[in-house]
Design a protein around this motif. Sequence first.
Motif, short mmCIF file in Angstrom:
data_model
loop_
_atom_site.label_atom_id
_atom_site.label_comp_id
_atom_site.label_asym_id
_atom_site.label_seq_id
_atom_site.Cartn_x
_atom_site.Cartn_y
_atom_site.Cartn_z
N PRO A 37 0.76 -1.63 -0.26
CA PRO A 37 0.42 0.07 0.13
C PRO A 37 0.89 1.29 -0.13
O PRO A 37 0.52 2.78 -0.04
CB PRO A 37 -0.55 -0.06 1.88
N ILE A 38 2.11 0.99 0.31
CA ILE A 38 2.60 2.51 0.63
C ILE A 38 2.90 2.47 -0.40
O ILE A 38 3.03 4.21 -1.50
CB ILE A 38 4.05 2.15 1.55
N ALA A 39 3.66 2.08 -1.64
CA ALA A 39 3.87 2.34 -3.20
C ALA A 39 2.84 2.47 -4.11
O ALA A 39 2.15 3.39 -4.99
CB ALA A 39 4.29 1.36 -3.86
N LEU A 40 1.31 2.01 -3.02
CA LEU A 40 0.07 2.77 -4.49
C LEU A 40 -0.91 3.87 -3.33
O LEU A 40 -2.19 4.13 -3.72
CB LEU A 40 -0.89 1.50 -4.12
N ARG A 41 -0.20 4.48 -2.59
CA ARG A 41 -1.07 5.24 -1.84
C ARG A 41 -1.98 6.62 -2.80
O ARG A 41 -2.41 7.29 -1.50
CB ARG A 41 -0.51 6.23 -0.41
N PRO B 133 -6.26 7.48 -1.68
CA PRO B 133 -5.60 7.00 -0.79
C PRO B 133 -6.74 5.94 0.39
O PRO B 133 -6.28 5.57 0.72
CB PRO B 133 -6.06 8.86 -0.38
N ARG B 134 -7.92 6.86 0.15
CA ARG B 134 -9.18 6.29 1.47
C ARG B 134 -9.05 4.95 0.73
O ARG B 134 -9.27 4.44 1.78
CB ARG B 134 -9.91 7.57 0.91
N ALA B 135 -9.22 4.75 -0.19
CA ALA B 135 -9.35 3.24 -0.30
C ALA B 135 -7.95 2.15 -0.05
O ALA B 135 -7.89 1.19 0.28
CB ALA B 135 -9.26 3.21 -1.80
N VAL B 136 -6.97 2.70 -0.62
CA VAL B 136 -5.52 2.49 0.51
C VAL B 136 -5.81 2.52 1.73
O VAL B 136 -4.53 1.14 2.49
CB VAL B 136 -4.43 2.78 -0.75
N LEU B 137 -6.10 3.08 2.25
CA LEU B 137 -5.94 3.16 3.26
C LEU B 137 -6.33 1.92 4.37
O LEU B 137 -5.96 0.91 5.44
CB LEU B 137 -6.77 4.62 4.44
N ALA B 138 -8.53 2.27 3.47
CA ALA B 138 -8.74 0.32 3.88
C ALA B 138 -8.02 -0.49 3.82
O ALA B 138 -8.16 -1.74 4.43
CB ALA B 138 -9.82 0.68 3.58
N PHE B 139 -7.28 -0.90 3.08
CA PHE B 139 -6.72 -1.84 2.40
C PHE B 139 -5.32 -2.31 2.73
O PHE B 139 -5.37 -3.15 3.84
CB PHE B 139 -6.12 -1.95 0.94
N ALA B 140 -4.73 -1.54 3.08
CA ALA B 140 -3.58 -1.63 4.53
C ALA B 140 -4.02 -1.97 5.19
O ALA B 140 -3.40 -3.21 6.36
CB ALA B 140 -2.59 0.21 4.31
N CYS B 141 -4.90 -0.76 6.31
CA CYS B 141 -5.52 -1.64 7.77
C CYS B 141 -5.37 -3.06 8.07
O CYS B 141 -5.94 -3.65 8.39
CB CYS B 141 -6.80 -0.70 8.01
N ALA B 142 -6.26 -3.10 6.77
CA ALA B 142 -7.21 -4.84 6.95
C ALA B 142 -6.10 -5.54 6.36
O ALA B 142 -6.13 -6.65 7.05
CB ALA B 142 -8.10 -4.56 5.38
N THR B 143 -4.86 -5.61 5.91
CA THR B 143 -4.44 -6.42 5.28
C THR B 143 -2.88 -6.70 6.98
O THR B 143 -2.50 -8.17 6.99
CB THR B 143 -3.05 -5.99 4.28
N PHE C 163 1.97 -2.66 10.70
CA PHE C 163 1.00 -1.31 10.76
C PHE C 163 1.48 0.06 10.08
O PHE C 163 1.08 0.86 10.05
CB PHE C 163 0.26 -0.86 11.90
N THR C 164 3.30 -0.68 10.01
CA THR C 164 3.79 0.54 9.54
C THR C 164 3.47 1.56 8.18
O THR C 164 2.83 2.70 7.99
CB THR C 164 5.49 0.54 9.40
N PRO C 165 2.72 0.59 7.21
CA PRO C 165 2.29 1.26 6.03
C PRO C 165 0.34 1.67 6.37
O PRO C 165 0.78 2.63 6.07
CB PRO C 165 1.90 -0.25 5.31
N THR C 166 -0.05 1.54 7.08
CA THR C 166 -1.33 2.37 7.61
C THR C 166 -0.94 3.33 8.09
O THR C 166 -1.76 4.87 8.11
CB THR C 166 -1.80 1.12 8.38
#
Length: 403
Positions: free
Chosen positions: A55-59, A63-73, A92-95
């Motif tokens: 998610p860091i590379a896709l943020r 941003p909002r969709a990637v935040l949900a994906f990062a936290c869920a992963t 949780f660092t990417p989140t």
Amino acid sequence: MKRAGWRLRARDAADAVVAVAVALLMRYALVDPPGPSSHWPAWSAWPVAVAVSSPIALRRRRPRAVLAFACATAAAATMAGAAAAGAIWLTFTPTVLVLYLVATTTSIAWSAAGLAACLGTAVTAVLVFYAQVFPGLEPSATPSEIAPAWPIEIGVITVLLAVAWAAGAVVRWKRETTARLVRHLAETAVTDERRRIARELHDVIGHSMSLIAVKATVANHVADTRPQEVRAALAVIEQTSRSTLAEIHRVLDLLRSDGDPQQARLPAPGMEGLPELVAHARSAGVEVDLTVRQEAGLPAAVALSVYRIVQQALTNVVTHAGPTRCSVTVDAGGREAVIEVVDDGPRSGRPPRAGRAVRGGHGLIGMRERARMYGGSFSAGPLPEGGFHVSARLPYDPEGTTA
């Protein structure tokens, strides 16, 4: 446009580098955690690290969709036991990094809701890990000095998320403040320019129409008895109309956009135009004595202001007191320009026409504004012995800025 695209590519490249660095660090923590090792096979550390850090590379895309994906992963990896005991906060660092970007690009309400959702998810994942996964892990061969504990994990994750959200909110506030300031400065500049153009048009049209009205009145009164004076008056009206149209075109050129076709720009009037102003006033029946003392050339902006003040003062004389006698004195030294315009008032004891008050009318206001623009002074008013007096002082330095 090219620069914006280059910046976007540079940011994407930087995010990719950070994502790779976090993936390497996370893989190392999964293989050699500070606490008991995961029951997942060692080879699984690579795909887990890549999935959690991607998610860091896709943020920057969404941003909002990637935040949900990062936290869920991160939460899924933690609750499934793939996370490193004692270093779950690293998962949780990417989140944290995505939340910072969300806070800088979305409203406070939305980013605060994202912070709350991420905190709730992280706390739930940590508690599930320590309640169901951690008891079944084999003890570490070399125990860490700080034993893995859920309060420490939750505390570190909470601090990281809160700091990221606060930093992003501050950055967003500063950007909005800067944007508002830039808009305010732009609006102020536009307002000032409108006032300047309005002042120019008032001076140009007011002077010319006053002269035309006087000559038209003369022509109307003597049309039957003195045809020669009618022709002379019409000649003055024709000349004044042409010069006025030329000046109006020059002022209106200021309103054109860069893409509009423009006529050849006329030079702005200055000190060399004073004799022509005097000639116009004389043609309207005002006896004008002009005295100009000039030590050196005036800056263009100062010369234009001197011209406009004299123009408006003579317009007032023609309109309110003519025919009469008037003296114009311009003394331009090396540091200031002093303007004096004095008339004798209407002849034969006729009272001046209405509207010539000290503070009334756009003409006096415009002259006062031109003087104040240079930090100077302006005064206007009737004289005890009759007549009217206008005085202006425009200080400046040799470069033309305010003294």
